[in-house]
Design a protein around this motif. Sequence first.
Motif, short mmCIF file in Angstrom:
data_model
loop_
_atom_site.label_atom_id
_atom_site.label_comp_id
_atom_site.label_asym_id
_atom_site.label_seq_id
_atom_site.Cartn_x
_atom_site.Cartn_y
_atom_site.Cartn_z
N ALA A 194 0.86 -1.18 0.00
CA ALA A 194 0.00 0.00 0.00
C ALA A 194 0.89 1.23 0.00
CB ALA A 194 -0.92 0.00 1.22
N GLY A 195 0.34 2.34 -0.49
CA GLY A 195 1.12 3.56 -0.54
C GLY A 195 0.27 4.72 -1.01
N VAL A 196 0.97 5.78 -1.44
CA VAL A 196 0.29 7.02 -1.81
C VAL A 196 0.42 7.23 -3.33
CG1 VAL A 196 0.24 9.52 -1.45
CG2 VAL A 196 0.92 7.98 0.42
N VAL A 197 -0.65 7.62 -3.96
CA VAL A 197 -0.63 7.90 -5.40
C VAL A 197 0.02 9.27 -5.60
CG1 VAL A 197 -2.01 8.28 -7.47
CG2 VAL A 197 -2.66 6.48 -5.84
N VAL A 198 1.20 9.28 -6.24
CA VAL A 198 1.97 10.52 -6.40
C VAL A 198 1.94 11.06 -7.83
CG1 VAL A 198 3.49 10.11 -4.43
CG2 VAL A 198 4.09 9.15 -6.68
N ALA A 199 1.40 10.30 -8.75
CA ALA A 199 1.24 10.79 -10.12
C ALA A 199 0.09 10.01 -10.74
CB ALA A 199 2.51 10.59 -10.94
N ALA A 200 -0.66 10.67 -11.62
CA ALA A 200 -1.84 10.00 -12.18
C ALA A 200 -2.02 10.39 -13.63
CB ALA A 200 -3.09 10.36 -11.38
N GLY A 201 -2.54 9.49 -14.44
CA GLY A 201 -2.86 9.75 -15.83
C GLY A 201 -4.07 10.66 -15.96
N ASP A 202 -4.48 10.90 -17.20
CA ASP A 202 -5.52 11.90 -17.46
C ASP A 202 -6.94 11.42 -17.18
OD1 ASP A 202 -3.62 13.68 -18.21
OD2 ASP A 202 -3.70 13.12 -20.35
N SER A 203 -7.14 10.14 -17.14
CA SER A 203 -8.51 9.64 -16.99
C SER A 203 -9.09 10.07 -15.65
CB SER A 203 -8.54 8.11 -17.11
OG SER A 203 -8.04 7.53 -15.92
N GLU A 204 -10.42 10.10 -15.62
CA GLU A 204 -11.12 10.49 -14.39
C GLU A 204 -10.77 9.54 -13.25
OE1 GLU A 204 -15.76 11.36 -13.22
OE2 GLU A 204 -15.18 11.25 -15.34
N LYS A 255 -2.15 0.01 -13.06
CA LYS A 255 -3.45 0.32 -13.64
C LYS A 255 -4.39 0.72 -12.49
CE LYS A 255 -2.60 -1.57 -17.81
NZ LYS A 255 -2.43 -0.70 -18.97
N THR A 256 -5.34 1.59 -12.76
CA THR A 256 -6.26 1.98 -11.68
C THR A 256 -7.03 0.76 -11.15
OG1 THR A 256 -7.99 2.51 -13.30
CG2 THR A 256 -6.56 4.31 -12.59
N GLY A 257 -7.32 -0.18 -12.02
CA GLY A 257 -8.06 -1.37 -11.60
C GLY A 257 -7.31 -2.25 -10.62
N GLN A 258 -5.98 -2.07 -10.55
CA GLN A 258 -5.18 -2.85 -9.60
C GLN A 258 -5.13 -2.18 -8.22
OE1 GLN A 258 -1.73 -2.87 -12.42
NE2 GLN A 258 -1.52 -5.01 -11.78
N CYS A 259 -5.72 -0.98 -8.11
CA CYS A 259 -5.66 -0.22 -6.86
C CYS A 259 -6.98 -0.35 -6.10
CB CYS A 259 -5.41 1.26 -7.14
SG CYS A 259 -3.88 1.57 -8.04
N LEU A 260 -6.91 -0.52 -4.81
CA LEU A 260 -8.09 -0.53 -3.96
C LEU A 260 -8.01 0.72 -3.09
CD1 LEU A 260 -10.53 -2.41 -2.94
CD2 LEU A 260 -8.99 -2.97 -1.05
N LEU A 261 -8.94 1.65 -3.28
CA LEU A 261 -8.96 2.88 -2.49
C LEU A 261 -9.34 2.55 -1.05
CD1 LEU A 261 -8.79 6.01 -2.47
CD2 LEU A 261 -11.24 6.03 -3.00
N LEU A 262 -8.51 2.99 -0.12
CA LEU A 262 -8.78 2.65 1.28
C LEU A 262 -9.64 3.74 1.92
CD1 LEU A 262 -5.23 1.32 2.20
CD2 LEU A 262 -7.32 -0.02 1.89
N PRO A 263 -10.45 3.34 2.91
CA PRO A 263 -11.30 4.33 3.59
C PRO A 263 -10.45 5.41 4.26
CG PRO A 263 -11.91 2.08 4.22
CD PRO A 263 -10.63 1.98 3.46
N GLU A 264 -11.03 6.60 4.45
CA GLU A 264 -10.38 7.69 5.18
C GLU A 264 -9.83 7.18 6.52
OE1 GLU A 264 -10.03 11.07 4.67
OE2 GLU A 264 -10.73 10.84 2.59
#
Lengths: 377, 377
Positions: free
Chosen positions: B99-109, B134-143
Motif C-alpha cells: 500500500a502507498g500514496v498515489v503521487v502521479a496519475a494519468g488523465d482519466s477520471e 493500472k487503476t483497476g489494480q488499486c483498492l482505495l482505502l477508507p479515510e
Amino acid sequence: MGFSSQQIRSTITSGGQLELSLATVDISDPGADEVVVRIEASPINPSDLGLLFGPADMKTASASGSSDEPVINAEIPPKLLGLIAGRADQSLPVGNEGAGVVVAAGDSEAAQALLGKIVSVIGGAMYSQFRLMKTGQCLLLPEGTTPADGASWFVNPLTALGMVETMRLEGHSALVHTAAASNLGQMLNKLCIQDGIDLVNIVRRPEHADLLRGMGAKHVVDSSAETFEDDLTAALSVTGATIAFDATGGGKLASQILMCMEAAQNANAKEYSRDGSTTHKQVYIYGGLERSPTVLNRNFGMAWGLGGWLLMQFLEKIGAEDVQKLRSRVAAEIKTTFASHYTKEVSLAEALQLDEIAVYGKQATGQKYLINPNKAS
Amino acid sequence: MGFSSQQIRSTITSGGQLELSLATVDISDPGADEVVVRIEASPINPSDLGLLFGPADMKTASASGSSDEPVINAEIPPKLLGLIAGRADQSLPVGNEGAGVVVAAGDSEAAQALLGKIVSVIGGAMYSQFRLMKTGQCLLLPEGTTPADGASWFVNPLTALGMVETMRLEGHSALVHTAAASNLGQMLNKLCIQDGIDLVNIVRRPEHADLLRGMGAKHVVDSSAETFEDDLTAALSVTGATIAFDATGGGKLASQILMCMEAAQNANAKEYSRDGSTTHKQVYIYGGLERSPTVLNRNFGMAWGLGGWLLMQFLEKIGAEDVQKLRSRVAAEIKTTFASHYTKEVSLAEALQLDEIAVYGKQATGQKYLINPNKAS
C-alpha cells in the motif's frame, strides 16, 4: 414351499478371530415383484476379499470342520482391531454380484417375464445357492449368454465405465490406470480401444506389458523398469492424460504419477510459474493392493488432487437414468468388451479350502476364481 | 520527469547460486488509466519467501556489498536444482502486495480521482519505492487508513475469505485450519467468529492455543499434546467439520485430520459400512511449512480427497464479480477483521541483512515483517 440355501459366512469376533463357514438359510416365497434366482456363477473380486477376510493375517489361517462343512480360522493382528469395530461378532454373507436362473417368480408381469431366464444380479450374499431378488435388481441377459458369461457384469464393467465417465465429467481427455494387467485393467483396455480413448497402462512386470500390448494396448509402462519415470512422462506427454486410477494405493506410485503429469505439462509451458502448471492433475485411489502408507513428495505444483474413488458413490452421483444406460451397454457387450475369464470354478465348500484361499487370496494378476454355489460336488 | 525506484531482486543462477540485491529502475510516466504509487508498506508473507529464496539453503547465506547496497548469497542444494529450471538466471523483483500514496496519475477520471490518495495494490515487485499501476489494480482505502493498515490487504484476507467460500461451495458447514496461530490463522479466527462459522484451530504449541483462546477461539487443539487425536476427534464431532486447510503439507498431519474426521463421522453412524463413512472428507494443502513428504495411512474410508489449494486459482474460479465483493469487504473491515500486526518495519536495505533474514525467513508464528521501501534510513 420355499428354498433352503447354503451360503458362505464371514465372522470376526471382537477378540480378533476370523471364522469363515457355511450356513443354511430359508428363502421365503417371492412377493409380487420378486424372483428367486438359483446362483450358478459369482466371481471372487478384490472387493469381495475385504469383506471375506477383513484385516486378518491369512498366513495364520487354519482349517477344521469337514469337506462338506469346512471352517477356516485366522487371526486379526491386534493393531488392526480398530478397523473391525463396526462388524464385530456379526455373521456376514459375502459376494457382490453373480448370475443364475430364475426358478420362482411373483405374480407381477415383470417377475413372471423373468421365469426360467438367465439374469445377472447385484446386492450381496451371492455366495449362496438361492437369492430372493427384486426384479429391478436383475439384468436380463441376451439369448445365448450363460451364467458364467454374466457373473462379472457389475463390479468390473461398471468400474471401467465409471472411470471413463469420471474422466469425461471432470474435463480430462485421456487416463492412466495402474495394476493394468488385472481383469479390470484388461477390460478397461478393451473399452478404451473400443471408444477411441488414450489409456496409459502402468504394469509391474515386463510380461504384463507384453500381455497388454498383445491385446492392442498402445501405451504401456512398466514400473519395475529403471526408466519408469521417463517412460511414464513420455506417455503422458503424448496422451495428455491428467487423471489416473490407482488400484495399489500405497507407496510412491501416486506421487510419481502426479510428478510425471506435471513434468509432461511443464514441457510445453511457455513461461515460468513458481507454483507449477495450472492444469489440474488428479489421482483416484480405488483399491488397496499395497497396504503401506501413501507417500507424496509434492513435487508437482499446486494444481493437484488425490482422493478415494468408490463405484457405489460414483453411481449415486450420476443417478439412476445414467446408471441404466451403463447397465444396458454392459448387457449388450457382455461377451465382448466386458467379457471376463476365470482360472477356476469352485463350489461353496471348495472356496473354503486352504489351498484355494492361498491362490485367490493373493489377488495375483491373471487369477480370477468363479464360485458356482450349485456346482455338483 | 518520471521516478527512479530502488527494488529488491532475486536471482538464482543455473549453477545453483542465489543472489539477493537492490536494483534501480526508471518508472515511466503514467498512461491515461495508470497511476504511480509510492509504496510505503509491503508485508513479507510466506508466499513471498518462495520467490525470494527459492529452494536455497539459507543456513549457507553470506553477506557482501555495503549497508546501502547489500548483497546476500546462498547455495541451492544440488538435488533441488530441478525446481528452478523455469527461473534460472533471471533477475526477478519480489513482493506480492502493498500500500502507498498515489503521487502521479494519468488523465482519466479514474486515475485523477486517486491522486494523493492511499491505495492498496497487488501485482508483484512491491518491494520497490515506486510502482506504475493500472487503476483497476488499486483498492482505495477508507479515510483514516494508513499504508501500514492496508499493506496486507490481499493475500491473507482473500485467503481467509477463500477458505470460507470454498467450505460453502463444496457443501461443508465448518472447517479446520492448521498452523492456526499464524497471522493468517488469527485473521481466519476473527472472520469465523464474525460470520458465526465453527472453526477447529490446530496449533503446534500450548502458548499458541492460549493466544487463540484469548482471541475468542472456541475449538483449539494442540498437535504436540499426547491426546491430540482424541482432542481433534472430539472437536470434529462437535463442529461436524469435514474440510481442512493445511499450511504445513508434510508429515502425517493431513492423514491424522482425515482419520479423525472419519472417526467423528462413524461415531454417529447407524450401521457398519466396510468402506467407511460416505461423507466426503477433504484436506487442502495451501502451504509447505513442513517440507518432508506427505504420508497418508488411508485409515479413513474411501470418501476423501486431498489436494493443493492456491488463492489465484480459487479467485479465477469464482470470477471477477465475486472477487470484487470479497475485495470490498476487505476494504470495509481492513482495521478490524482483516487487521494485521507487524513485529518490525524495515527498509529495502535492512530487509537484506543476515540477522533480519534469520528472523523473518523462519516464518515463525507471531513474526511478521513489513517492508517500507521509502523508510528514511
